[in-house]
Design an enzyme around this catalytic site. Structure first.
Site, PDB file in Angstrom:
ATOM      1  N   HIS A  72       0.821  -1.214   0.000  1.00 58.52           N
ATOM      2  CA  HIS A  72       0.000   0.000   0.000  1.00 58.52           C
ATOM      3  C   HIS A  72       0.857   1.267   0.000  1.00 58.52           C
ATOM      4  O   HIS A  72       0.460   2.272  -0.579  1.00 58.52           O
ATOM      5  CB  HIS A  72      -1.022  -0.001   1.147  1.00 58.52           C
ATOM      6  CG  HIS A  72      -0.457   0.112   2.513  1.00 58.52           C
ATOM      7  ND1 HIS A  72       0.146  -0.938   3.158  1.00 58.52           N
ATOM      8  CD2 HIS A  72      -0.421   1.158   3.372  1.00 58.52           C
ATOM      9  CE1 HIS A  72       0.529  -0.559   4.354  1.00 58.52           C
ATOM     10  NE2 HIS A  72       0.204   0.717   4.511  1.00 58.52           N
ATOM     11  N   CYS A 157     -32.121   1.368  -6.708  1.00 60.96           N
ATOM     12  CA  CYS A 157     -33.181   1.108  -5.735  1.00 60.96           C
ATOM     13  C   CYS A 157     -34.565   1.400  -6.293  1.00 60.96           C
ATOM     14  O   CYS A 157     -35.568   1.138  -5.643  1.00 60.96           O
ATOM     15  CB  CYS A 157     -32.939   1.920  -4.469  1.00 60.96           C
ATOM     16  SG  CYS A 157     -32.902   3.702  -4.741  1.00 60.96           S
TER      17      CYS A 157
END
Length: 181
Positions: A72, A157
């Site tokens: 990272h 949705c």
């Protein structure tokens, strides 16, 4: 010199659009490294983004492939630009409050301060409008992140409202503006 883009993909139904974004970035000659949250892998496979980016996809902050590098940190140092698209409410909240409990947030927090950082929210309208989410977005902006605003659309949705991921062309234009300024 080829610019390196670090693309973060978080858990949103619009994560599938990361495939098109990755492909378009590669066609423009960028080196693309993809980091995904676990939730993102439920919407699109890492293999898809690996094939399109021509680079391994990073998933686990504890998985170190090379003994002499901290993944990272290395990814953060090599990035000319960080793009979080889609940026879920969860990942925005984690970044706004400094949590580094996954590869994406750990890498984002390790980015040098001079690295430009973009985020493109994608979520339900009520989630986006929630004062907590709005406060988290404000915190990211104060920390130097630039928002690529979501658009009004029919959402997954079933309601029509603001919260859909910005068009890929809009994201690409913003990337080009920043990298070629």
């Amino acid at each position: 010199m080829t610019k390196t883009i670090l693309l973060g993909v978080s858990g949103s139904i619009s994560a599938y659009k990361a495939a098109d974004l990755t492909s378009q970035l590669k066609k423009r000659g960028y080196t693309v490294h993809v980091i995904m949250t676990e939730a993102a892998t439920r919407f699109i496979t890492p293999l898809t983004l690996q094939v399109l980016s021509k680079n391994p996809v990073s998933l686990d902050v504890m998985e170190e492939k090379l003994a002499d590098q901290i993944n990272h940190i290395q990814l953060a140092q090599e990035a000319d630009l960080f793009v979080l698209a889609p940026a879920s409410a969860n990942t925005i909240a984690h970044l706004a409050h400094g949590f580094s409990n996954n590869m994406l947030t750990a890498t984002a927090l390790a980015l040098p301060s001079h690295t430009p950082k973009l985020f493109a929210p994608a979520m339900n309208t009520e989630m986006l409008n929630n004062p907590i989410t709005q406060d988290n977005i404000k915190r990211l902006k104060e920390a130097g992140f630039t928002e690529i605003s979501p658009k009004n659309s029919l959402l997954a949705c079933g309601i029509k409202g603001r919260g859909a991921l910005a068009d890929i062309d809009t994201i690409l234009e913003t990337i080009e503006e920043i990298l070629h300024a």
